[in-house]
Design a protein around this motif. Sequence first.
Motif: not given
Length: 157
Positions: A38-44
């Motif tokens: 979730a963190r990686a997806a939204v950070a991207n």
Amino acid sequence: MTMMTPVSMHKRAGLAGLYSHALCIASSVPISVVQLVARAAVANVFWQSSQSKLVSWPVTVQLFAFEYRLPVLDPGVAAVLATAAELSGAVLLFLGLFSRFAAVMLLAVVATIQVFVYPGHWGEHLTWAALLLFIIARGAGMISLDHFAGRFFSRER
């Protein structure tokens, strides 16, 4: 009524057994892995947005002046604030450092975009908001600098 455990659930026959087995597998995914994804997806999303703003700063300021048109804020100031929030929020989320703070900051960006810029894109904004709310509610998880910092500072006492 007999309570079925995850082990006994997937011993059922046929389609029900297959479905129960799939549920057991899904339940075994550690929540920290979900938090990391979730963190990686939204950070991207926000990293890419900040990078596109930085590539051509004059165009970015023009977009804030003529397309985004945020009320009250000067387009140059709005461009700087949005870019700084997206860039720092993306980095903090990816690292899992001050994750809840970063998620709140980016949720404010999403709300601003939804209300003032692209109100018709609520489906996309809702997806980002859901991920950010998950991070706010559950934190960054065990695969994060927040977790390691918490463990380090709890030993200091």
